[in-house]
Design a protein around this motif. Structure first.
Motif, short mmCIF file in Angstrom:
data_model
loop_
_atom_site.label_atom_id
_atom_site.label_comp_id
_atom_site.label_asym_id
_atom_site.label_seq_id
_atom_site.Cartn_x
_atom_site.Cartn_y
_atom_site.Cartn_z
N ILE A 51 0.78 -0.88 -0.30
CA ILE A 51 0.02 0.01 0.13
C ILE A 51 0.64 1.22 0.16
CG2 ILE A 51 -1.86 1.37 1.46
CD1 ILE A 51 -2.74 -1.36 2.49
N MET A 52 0.60 1.82 -0.74
CA MET A 52 1.86 2.95 -0.85
C MET A 52 0.69 4.96 -0.77
SD MET A 52 2.20 4.43 -5.11
CE MET A 52 2.79 6.06 -5.32
N LEU A 53 0.66 5.28 0.22
CA LEU A 53 0.59 7.31 0.44
C LEU A 53 1.57 8.07 -0.40
CD1 LEU A 53 0.54 6.37 4.31
CD2 LEU A 53 -1.89 6.21 2.29
N THR A 54 0.20 8.87 -0.93
CA THR A 54 0.85 9.59 -1.61
C THR A 54 -0.52 10.59 -2.22
OG1 THR A 54 2.01 10.21 -4.03
CG2 THR A 54 0.30 8.73 -3.96
N VAL A 89 -2.88 2.27 -4.11
CA VAL A 89 -2.89 3.60 -4.18
C VAL A 89 -3.31 4.02 -2.79
CG1 VAL A 89 -2.01 5.36 -4.65
CG2 VAL A 89 -1.52 3.88 -5.61
N ASN A 90 -3.43 4.36 -1.72
CA ASN A 90 -3.92 5.45 -0.58
C ASN A 90 -4.03 6.67 -1.28
OD1 ASN A 90 -6.08 5.83 1.01
ND2 ASN A 90 -4.69 4.94 2.81
N THR A 91 -4.73 7.79 -1.62
CA THR A 91 -4.41 8.92 -1.52
C THR A 91 -4.79 9.85 -1.34
OG1 THR A 91 -6.12 9.42 -2.85
CG2 THR A 91 -3.53 9.40 -3.91
N VAL A 92 -3.82 10.85 0.01
CA VAL A 92 -4.64 11.87 1.22
C VAL A 92 -4.12 13.29 0.39
CG1 VAL A 92 -4.13 10.54 2.55
CG2 VAL A 92 -2.21 12.39 1.85
N THR A 94 -3.58 16.42 1.16
CA THR A 94 -2.41 17.29 1.29
C THR A 94 -1.04 16.76 1.88
OG1 THR A 94 -2.93 17.78 3.36
CG2 THR A 94 -3.40 19.30 1.43
N VAL A 95 0.04 16.84 0.89
CA VAL A 95 1.29 16.77 1.81
C VAL A 95 1.16 16.53 3.40
CG1 VAL A 95 4.27 17.29 2.09
CG2 VAL A 95 2.87 17.43 -0.24
N ALA A 96 0.73 17.16 4.01
CA ALA A 96 0.88 17.16 5.82
C ALA A 96 0.11 16.56 6.17
CB ALA A 96 -0.53 18.80 5.68
N ASP A 97 -1.27 15.64 5.55
CA ASP A 97 -1.53 14.39 5.28
C ASP A 97 -0.73 13.35 5.83
OD1 ASP A 97 -4.21 15.81 6.38
OD2 ASP A 97 -4.30 16.07 3.86
N LEU A 98 0.31 13.36 4.99
CA LEU A 98 0.71 11.57 4.74
C LEU A 98 1.81 11.13 6.17
CD1 LEU A 98 2.50 12.87 1.94
CD2 LEU A 98 1.56 11.26 2.02
N ILE A 99 2.70 11.94 6.57
CA ILE A 99 2.76 11.15 8.09
C ILE A 99 1.34 10.95 9.09
CG2 ILE A 99 4.52 11.10 9.67
CD1 ILE A 99 6.32 13.29 8.67
N PRO A 100 0.63 11.47 9.38
CA PRO A 100 -0.53 11.26 10.51
C PRO A 100 -1.04 9.94 9.17
CG PRO A 100 -0.81 13.73 9.85
CD PRO A 100 0.45 13.32 9.00
N ALA A 101 -1.37 9.59 7.72
CA ALA A 101 -2.11 8.31 7.00
C ALA A 101 -1.35 7.16 7.73
CB ALA A 101 -2.44 9.07 6.25
N LEU A 102 0.45 7.90 7.68
CA LEU A 102 1.81 6.23 8.30
C LEU A 102 1.53 6.13 8.61
CD1 LEU A 102 3.81 4.45 6.36
CD2 LEU A 102 5.36 6.05 7.33
N ARG A 103 1.11 6.51 9.78
CA ARG A 103 1.07 6.25 11.40
C ARG A 103 -0.14 5.93 12.12
NH1 ARG A 103 3.11 12.39 13.29
NH2 ARG A 103 5.60 11.79 13.85
N SER A 104 -1.08 5.88 10.87
CA SER A 104 -3.08 5.45 11.82
C SER A 104 -3.06 3.99 11.13
CB SER A 104 -3.88 6.14 11.24
OG SER A 104 -3.73 6.69 9.95
N GLY A 105 -1.47 3.68 9.74
CA GLY A 105 -1.71 2.60 9.75
C GLY A 105 -2.52 2.66 7.72
#
Length: 475
Positions: A51-54, A89-92, A94-105
């Motif tokens: 799963i890619m976060l972008t 692919v899981n898009t968020v 903004t850039v600011a949402d990337l790290i919180p999304a990664l931390r939440s799995g």
């Protein structure tokens, strides 16, 4: 036995039963959720997907004419294939949402032009560096070009939320201020600069490179700081199995040339970009495309093509001028030669409907002649080169490519060898001889740029293209 003793024994028995139930529940949870001792890579393999976060963007991930694409997406797709799993692919927003999304799995790793800077390394584990970028101050064409931060104190500076650019402003002038726009994308900021709502921003050089085609009013002013490395990121933990796989994959992709191939596919055709050309393109889109659009759509529907691709060909050929005539006598929107027009049944080359329909039929014939084993988009770029220079010369170039150690089925390789058709020592070995081999190279690269601008504008319902009427009714 007293009532009190019976009550105590009953309570002990209930506690025992509850203990057994809890143990059983834990066993069930472990059995159904997988062994907690598995590494991250083993869990990905067990799941069958990576799963890619972008974020959506020209340099990361978007839906193109042929489906999902983007530089980061193709790199990640290649990585997933090396692991033997599918890519999700899981898009968020903004850039600011990337790290919180990664931390939440919500993903296994971030692939989104993330710079490896110290403030991020405390919470993220980075993979190998696959590119270096420069941080560029961007301003609007026609306004005063700033030479330093001191020249920007009277303007509105807007930064991308969640970016690392604020760290570059540590030694800023006392009267320099900046802001971030919540939930704004880089396209929103570029649009604000183009519309004179924003004066400046700071962005990575690769993102500027890809987006200048879509926003011809933006200009680079000067660079800030040192080049920064780009890398993928995972959660910081004791498990570094995924990062280790990244290191192995990128080392192999670099050695095999696969990394360069993917980059060339996304960046090479924009390196010679000229902003003035896009201004002309957009002006003609407003003035000349409206009466021609329904002809492009009808021809595309008949010959199973994309109308925006046909429109890009028509613009490259004639700037959408039905009365265009070249010095060699080719005419009309699609600039057909008299011989080609006769073969296609086109009686009047300066009739827009006949010219566009004939051009579409000719392009379809070129696509159909390219060997079936060649996949898109290489198949399309090779067919466009043949449309320009002739199928015989394309085949000559493909044979030269193969003879010189290249891949005749890859546009990037054939593109590099087409110019050899101007050199006697090479064209003397071919069946069809001399050709101006530089022309089909420029022809294809320009069409790719115009095609991508049309795709981008229609996908975002850009008012300039939204105002161009469609002649095909939809149910």
């Amino acid at each position: 036995m007293s009532a009190r003793n019976r009550s105590i024994r009953l309570s002990d028995r209930l506690r025992g039963l509850l203990r057994l139930l809890l143990i059983g529940l834990v066993v069930v949870i472990v059995a159904t959720s997988g062994d907690s001792r598995l590494s991250q890579v083993e869990r990905i393999e067990q799941r069958g997907s990576l799963i890619m976060l972008t974020v959506n963007g020209a340099s990361t991930y978007f839906l193109g004419a042929e489906g999902e694409t983007g530089y980061e997406y193709e790199l990640a797709l290649d990585f997933a294939e090396s692991l033997g799993v599918a890519l999700e692919v899981n898009t968020v927003p903004t850039v600011a949402d990337l790290i919180p999304a990664l931390r939440s799995g919500k993903g296994d790793f971030i692939a989104a032009n993330l710079t490896r800077v110290p403030e991020r390394q405390s919470s993220l584990r980075f993979g190998p560096v696959y590119e270096e970028v420069r941080q560029v101050v961007v301003y609007r064409r026609g306004s005063a070009r700033p030479a330093s931060l001191d020249d920007m104190t009277d303007g509105r500076l807007v930064l991308l939320e969640g970016s690392s650019f604020e760290a570059l402003l540590a030694d800023h002038p006392a009267d320099l201020s900046w802001e971030t726009l919540p939930r704004a994308s880089i396209e929103d900021i570029f649009d604000g600069i183009s519309n004179e709502e924003i004066d400046y921003t700071i962005i990575d050089s690769n993102i500027l490179e890809l987006n200048r085609r879509f926003f011809p009013a933006i200009r680079p002013a000067f660079e800030l700081g040192e080049p920064q490395p780009l890398a993928w990121a995972t959660r910081r933990s004791n498990d570094d199995s995924l990062v280790q796989q990244m290191h192995r994959h990128f080392a192999h992709a670099s050695e095999s040339g696969r990394l360069a191939e993917i980059r060339h596919r996304h960046y090479d055709h924009v390196e010679a970009y000229e902003p003035v050309g896009t201004f002309t393109f957009m002006r003609q889109m407003r003035e000349r495309l409206p009466p021609l659009r329904h002809h492009f759509e009808e021809a595309a529907e008949r010959y199973d093509l994309d109308w925006r691709l046909l429109a890009a060909v028509g613009y490259q050929e004639s700037h959408w001028n039905p009365n265009a005539v070249s010095r060699t006598g080719v005419r009309g929107v699609m600039m057909l030669t008299q011989r080609t027009a006769r073969q296609l049944g086109v009686e009047n080359r300066q009739d827009p409907e006949q010219s566009i329909m004939g051009g579409a039929r000719y392009l379809r014939s070129m696509i159909d002649r390219v060997p079936e084993r060649i996949d898109y988009p290489d198949r399309l770029w090779l067919a466009l080169a043949a449309y320009n220079v002739g199928y015989g010369h394309l085949e000559d170039a493909r044979r030269l490519t193969e003879g010189l150690g290249g891949n005749p089925d890859r546009w990037l390789d054939v593109r590099d060898h087409l110019p050899l058709l101007t050199q006697e020592r090479y064209y003397s070995q071919t069946r069809f001889g001399y050709a101006r081999g530089y022309e089909p190279v420029h022809f294809v690269e320009n069409i790719r740029t115009f095609f991508e601008i049309l795709l981008w504008m229609e996908g975002r319902e850009h008012p300039l293209l939204a105002g161009v009427p469609s002649g095909i009714e939809t149910e």
